[in-house]
Design a protein around this motif. Structure first.
Motif, PDB file in Angstrom:
ATOM      1  N   PRO A 173       0.671  -1.472   0.140  1.00  0.00           N
ATOM      2  CA  PRO A 173      -0.026   0.036   0.048  1.00  0.00           C
ATOM      3  C   PRO A 173       0.828   1.271  -0.084  1.00  0.00           C
ATOM      4  N   LEU A 174       1.843   1.242   0.568  1.00  0.00           N
ATOM      5  CA  LEU A 174       3.048   2.232   0.721  1.00  0.00           C
ATOM      6  C   LEU A 174       3.621   2.619  -0.736  1.00  0.00           C
ATOM      7  N   ILE A 175       3.979   1.349  -1.227  1.00  0.00           N
ATOM      8  CA  ILE A 175       4.618   1.704  -2.589  1.00  0.00           C
ATOM      9  C   ILE A 175       3.560   2.258  -3.500  1.00  0.00           C
ATOM     10  N   LYS A 176       2.308   1.767  -3.411  1.00  0.00           N
ATOM     11  CA  LYS A 176       1.376   2.123  -4.549  1.00  0.00           C
ATOM     12  C   LYS A 176       0.954   3.733  -4.412  1.00  0.00           C
ATOM     13  N   ALA A 177       0.988   4.121  -2.899  1.00  0.00           N
ATOM     14  CA  ALA A 177       0.739   5.430  -2.546  1.00  0.00           C
ATOM     15  C   ALA A 177       1.954   6.415  -3.029  1.00  0.00           C
ATOM     16  N   MET A 178       3.190   5.754  -3.080  1.00  0.00           N
ATOM     17  CA  MET A 178       4.235   6.742  -3.520  1.00  0.00           C
ATOM     18  C   MET A 178       4.234   6.571  -5.110  1.00  0.00           C
ATOM     19  N   ALA A 179       3.688   5.536  -5.847  1.00  0.00           N
ATOM     20  CA  ALA A 179       3.689   5.660  -6.971  1.00  0.00           C
ATOM     21  C   ALA A 179       2.754   6.611  -7.448  1.00  0.00           C
ATOM     22  N   LYS A 180       1.503   6.537  -6.942  1.00  0.00           N
ATOM     23  CA  LYS A 180       0.637   7.851  -7.116  1.00  0.00           C
ATOM     24  C   LYS A 180       1.273   9.019  -7.310  1.00  0.00           C
ATOM     25  N   ILE A 181       2.080   9.413  -6.350  1.00  0.00           N
ATOM     26  CA  ILE A 181       2.774  10.648  -6.051  1.00  0.00           C
ATOM     27  C   ILE A 181       3.566  10.842  -7.226  1.00  0.00           C
ATOM     28  N   GLN A 182       4.295   9.871  -7.732  1.00  0.00           N
ATOM     29  CA  GLN A 182       5.244   9.899  -8.618  1.00  0.00           C
ATOM     30  C   GLN A 182       4.264  10.066 -10.029  1.00  0.00           C
ATOM     31  N   GLY A 183       3.393   9.435 -10.196  1.00  0.00           N
ATOM     32  CA  GLY A 183       2.543   9.576 -11.604  1.00  0.00           C
ATOM     33  C   GLY A 183       2.071  10.867 -11.680  1.00  0.00           C
ATOM     34  N   GLN A 184       1.792  11.746 -10.493  1.00  0.00           N
ATOM     35  CA  GLN A 184       1.258  13.097 -10.506  1.00  0.00           C
ATOM     36  C   GLN A 184       2.436  14.074 -10.615  1.00  0.00           C
ATOM     37  N   SER A 185       3.695  13.563 -10.607  1.00  0.00           N
ATOM     38  CA  SER A 185       4.759  14.497 -10.317  1.00  0.00           C
ATOM     39  C   SER A 185       5.639  14.354 -11.623  1.00  0.00           C
ATOM     40  N   THR A 186       6.564  13.175 -11.447  1.00  0.00           N
ATOM     41  CA  THR A 186       7.728  13.274 -12.422  1.00  0.00           C
ATOM     42  C   THR A 186       7.513  12.135 -13.399  1.00  0.00           C
ATOM     43  N   SER A 187       6.384  11.341 -13.114  1.00  0.00           N
ATOM     44  CA  SER A 187       6.192  10.124 -14.301  1.00  0.00           C
ATOM     45  C   SER A 187       7.291   9.092 -13.914  1.00  0.00           C
ATOM     46  N   ASN A 188       7.593   8.379 -14.752  1.00  0.00           N
ATOM     47  CA  ASN A 188       8.774   7.187 -14.708  1.00  0.00           C
ATOM     48  C   ASN A 188      10.026   8.024 -14.542  1.00  0.00           C
ATOM     49  N   PRO A 189      10.941   7.187 -13.729  1.00  0.00           N
ATOM     50  CA  PRO A 189      12.447   7.876 -14.020  1.00  0.00           C
ATOM     51  C   PRO A 189      12.888   7.751 -15.369  1.00  0.00           C
ATOM     52  N   THR A 190      13.924   8.288 -15.789  1.00  0.00           N
ATOM     53  CA  THR A 190      14.464   8.420 -17.156  1.00  0.00           C
ATOM     54  C   THR A 190      14.744   6.985 -17.525  1.00  0.00           C
ATOM     55  N   HIS A 191      14.095   6.632 -18.850  1.00  0.00           N
ATOM     56  CA  HIS A 191      14.026   5.252 -19.483  1.00  0.00           C
ATOM     57  C   HIS A 191      15.763   4.967 -19.690  1.00  0.00           C
ATOM     58  N   ILE A 192      16.411   5.542 -20.384  1.00  0.00           N
ATOM     59  CA  ILE A 192      17.843   5.092 -20.686  1.00  0.00           C
ATOM     60  C   ILE A 192      18.788   4.884 -19.247  1.00  0.00           C
ATOM     61  N   ALA A 193      18.270   5.574 -18.309  1.00  0.00           N
ATOM     62  CA  ALA A 193      18.921   5.505 -16.949  1.00  0.00           C
ATOM     63  C   ALA A 193      18.409   4.152 -16.468  1.00  0.00           C
ATOM     64  N   GLN A 194      17.189   3.828 -16.603  1.00  0.00           N
ATOM     65  CA  GLN A 194      16.587   2.507 -16.090  1.00  0.00           C
ATOM     66  C   GLN A 194      17.298   1.236 -16.671  1.00  0.00           C
ATOM     67  N   VAL A 195      17.642   1.608 -18.200  1.00  0.00           N
ATOM     68  CA  VAL A 195      18.097   0.450 -18.796  1.00  0.00           C
ATOM     69  C   VAL A 195      19.692   0.193 -18.309  1.00  0.00           C
ATOM     70  N   ALA A 196      20.336   1.456 -18.040  1.00  0.00           N
ATOM     71  CA  ALA A 196      21.672   1.511 -17.545  1.00  0.00           C
ATOM     72  C   ALA A 196      21.800   0.686 -16.071  1.00  0.00           C
ATOM     73  N   THR A 197      20.901   0.962 -15.338  1.00  0.00           N
ATOM     74  CA  THR A 197      20.520   0.442 -13.720  1.00  0.00           C
ATOM     75  C   THR A 197      20.613  -1.086 -14.065  1.00  0.00           C
ATOM     76  N   LEU A 198      19.738  -1.713 -14.869  1.00  0.00           N
ATOM     77  CA  LEU A 198      19.468  -2.846 -15.131  1.00  0.00           C
ATOM     78  C   LEU A 198      20.941  -3.739 -15.400  1.00  0.00           C
ATOM     79  N   ALA A 199      21.460  -3.047 -16.276  1.00  0.00           N
ATOM     80  CA  ALA A 199      22.947  -3.474 -16.641  1.00  0.00           C
ATOM     81  C   ALA A 199      23.897  -3.636 -15.406  1.00  0.00           C
ATOM     82  N   ALA A 200      23.665  -2.362 -14.593  1.00  0.00           N
ATOM     83  CA  ALA A 200      24.506  -2.246 -13.221  1.00  0.00           C
ATOM     84  C   ALA A 200      24.285  -3.641 -12.408  1.00  0.00           C
ATOM     85  N   LEU A 201      22.970  -3.855 -12.308  1.00  0.00           N
ATOM     86  CA  LEU A 201      22.500  -4.754 -11.321  1.00  0.00           C
ATOM     87  C   LEU A 201      22.724  -6.155 -11.849  1.00  0.00           C
TER      88      LEU A 201
END
Ligand code: PMP
Ligand code: GLU
Length: 402
Positions: free
Chosen positions: A258-286
């Motif tokens: 429930p907390l993660i969903k609430a945080m996602a609601k805030i994110q959806g009304q403010s920044t939307s997703n974090p930068t797509h290419i940076a997410q791809v880079a993070t997947l490679a990092a992990l």
């Protein structure tokens, strides 16, 4: 003439981030051609590892550059959930993960989603500069408890219990700590875990430095203490420090759905997703090879040893051994109240740090920004040469005070 705009009163108690301010000041002096050595920002000097950059570059040919799921790419959330499940010995589902624009953004979303006006959050000092201000921006009240240098800055269960009121929601646990480099022991974590359950609290576990631990220090997860603690722990983590990816701006939170969903609601009304290419880079990092982490850790460790040795050699300066992160946090209180040759008095650590950068040409962050006046923070995520020259400058400048 500037048009007089009234700024929202919610900003009245908010200070600018002093870590960023010191870094910006040093950068400006450098841009003006002044030779300043900066121990300001907590930012690895290493370049982002080549395989991570290559993955990001390759993805550009494959349609990266679109909106993603607000919470982050499913493949990335799966990778984060798998890693955090293993580290914290609990089962985290991808839906319990929210990817944000840096761990700072994760924490901001978290406090916004968690706190009602007047709700309290216990923050052990010395603390990372942004926690109290973020809590206040969300309408909450930071309750500061103080870790003592002689106890390696660890706060005790008794202090946490005494700070609790009917409004207390959570305890912030930053382990290893920015700014002190302190790492909580198993016994200390277990004692805190006990009081968390007794007082019915949540734990905000900011683990951004968990992979940067040295010597006999060992990262202990409070979520792993028991299933009861796992339920109560909100994990904040990210790639900035571990993979030298500060500028990519990716951090993440894992916690109760429930907390993660609430945080996602805030994110959806403010920044939307974090930068797509940076997410791809993070997947490679992990999911890619992890040798880069060990190599950088080894370099930080060597620099840590050198910096602490040099700081301890300065008269009247004491410095605990930092066991994690990449900061040294020496006590310079002897020099507060002392005078320069021109007669200026160093009234406090802020004035001392201003004088050090202007006259000594070395930038360090005043401890009062971290709730620890009299101390200063130096980042050793910089070259050995800078450490030797910069601490040398610090020593020569301090020698001029009487
Ligand atoms: N937590 C701590 C303790 C930090 O020191 C920092 C910044 N260095 C962050 C969170 C945020 O890091 P980022 O936003 O780069 O992920
Ligand atoms: N967190 C890092 C630091 O403490 C970067 C600056 C910031 O975000 O405060 O220096």
């Amino acid at each position: 003439m500037t048009f007089p705009i009234k700024i929202a009163s919610r900003l009245d108690p908010i200070k600018p981030s002093i870590t960023l301010a010191v870094t910006a000041k040093a950068a400006k002096l450098k841009a003006d051609g002044i030779d300043v050595i900066s121990f300001g920002a907590g930012e690895p000097d290493f370049d982002t590892p080549a395989h991570i950059k290559a993955a990001a570059a390759a993805s550009l040919e494959k349609g990266v550059g679109k909106y993603t799921d607000v919470s982050g790419l499913l493949a990335l959330r799966k990778a984060i959930a798998a890693e955090l499940s293993a580290v914290h010995n609990t089962k985290i589902e991808p839906d319990q993960v929210l990817v944000s624009a840096g761990a700072k953004h994760s924490l901001f979303n978290l406090f916004m989603a968690l706190l009602d006006s007047g709700d309290e959050v216990i923050i052990p000092a010395p603390y990372w500069v942004s926690y109290p201000d973020m809590v206040m921006l969300a309408g909450g009240r930071p309750v500061i408890i103080e870790g003592k240098a002689e106890d390696d800055f660890a706060v005790t269960a008794e202090q946490v219990a005494a700070a609790c009121s009917g409004r207390t929601r959570a305890l912030v646990l930053n382990n290893p700590s920015n700014p002190t480099g302190a790492v909580y022991t198993q016994a200390q974590i277990e004692a805190l875990a006990k009081v968390v359950v007794e007082k019915d609290l949540l734990v905000i576990s900011d683990d951004i430095y968990r992979q940067l631990v040295y010597g006999d220090g060992k990262y202990v997860s409070i979520a792993a203490v028991s299933p009861e603690l796992a339920k109560r722990t909100i994990l904040v983590d990210g790639v900035s420090k571990t993979y030298a990816m500060t500028g990519w701006r990716i951090g993440y939170t894992a916690g109760p759905l429930p907390l993660i969903k609430a945080m996602a609601k805030i994110q959806g009304q403010s920044t939307s997703n974090p930068t797509h290419i940076a997410q791809v880079a993070t997947l490679a990092a992990l999911t890619g090879p992890q040798d880069c982490v060990g190599e950088m850790r080894k370099a930080f460790d060597e620099r840590r040893v050198e910096m602490v040795k040099l700081l301890r050699a300065i008269p009247h300066v004491s410095c605990r051994e930092p066991k994690g992160a990449f900061y040294a946090f020496p006590d310079l209180s002897h020099y507060i109240g002392k005078k320069t040759a021109e007669g200026a008095i160093m009234d406090d650590d802020v004035q001392l740090c201003d004088w050090l950068v202007e006259v000594g040409k070395v930038a360090v962050v005043p401890g009062s920004g971290f709730g620890a006046p009299g101390f200063v923070r130096l980042s050793y995520a910089c070259s050995m040469q800078n450490i030797r020259d910069g601490v040398g400058r610090l020593a020569s400048a301090l020698a001029k005070l009487s």
